[in-house]
Scaffold this active site. Sequence first.
Site, short mmCIF file in Angstrom:
data_model
loop_
_atom_site.label_atom_id
_atom_site.label_comp_id
_atom_site.label_asym_id
_atom_site.label_seq_id
_atom_site.Cartn_x
_atom_site.Cartn_y
_atom_site.Cartn_z
CG ASP A 193 57.03 29.28 34.08
OD1 ASP A 193 55.88 29.03 33.69
OD2 ASP A 193 57.67 30.27 33.73
CB CYS B 157 56.12 32.59 36.84
SG CYS B 157 57.43 31.36 36.85
CB CYS C 220 63.93 32.34 34.71
SG CYS C 220 62.72 33.67 34.60
CB CYS D 230 59.65 32.45 30.62
SG CYS D 230 61.10 32.43 31.68
FE1 FES Z 1 58.62 31.62 35.11
FE2 FES Z 1 60.74 32.58 33.91
S1 FES Z 1 58.84 33.59 34.19
S2 FES Z 1 60.57 30.74 35.01
#
Ligand code: FES
Length: 132
Positions: free
Chosen positions: A38, A36, A105, A61
Amino acid sequence: MSEFYTAKVLDHVHNPRNVGSLENANVVVQAGDPGCGDALVFFIRIEDDIIHDIKFLIKGCGAAIATSSIATELVMGKSLDEVLKLNDQKIAMALDGLPEEKMHCSNMAASALHAAVQQYRSTIAGETAPVG
Ligand code: FES
């Protein structure tokens, strides 16, 4: 989002604990989720194998924010051996659960904390990290 997450997750999303950086950190670790994009950074003060202080910054997120936040509470004051026992499942359980599709996550916080222990033991503590 509220029917999707537990009350504990929502509490940590809206009121994350230990956010920020730490001037006297002696271990700084990053973790990212390539799926993602992140990313998370932990700033940690470790003394005598104990986590004395920890803060985090994140781009992620709600689940990533909540799991990072509760992870700081779970490891504060704990020994590094206890930190190594923490995993994504335990972090999720501390939040009364996460939806299956958000479990990845919680892995960012767990893997960053394990990397922090390795970093401390292989550099600051002058020990060699165990192999395997
Ligand atoms: Fe990227 Fe949760 S969607 S860490």
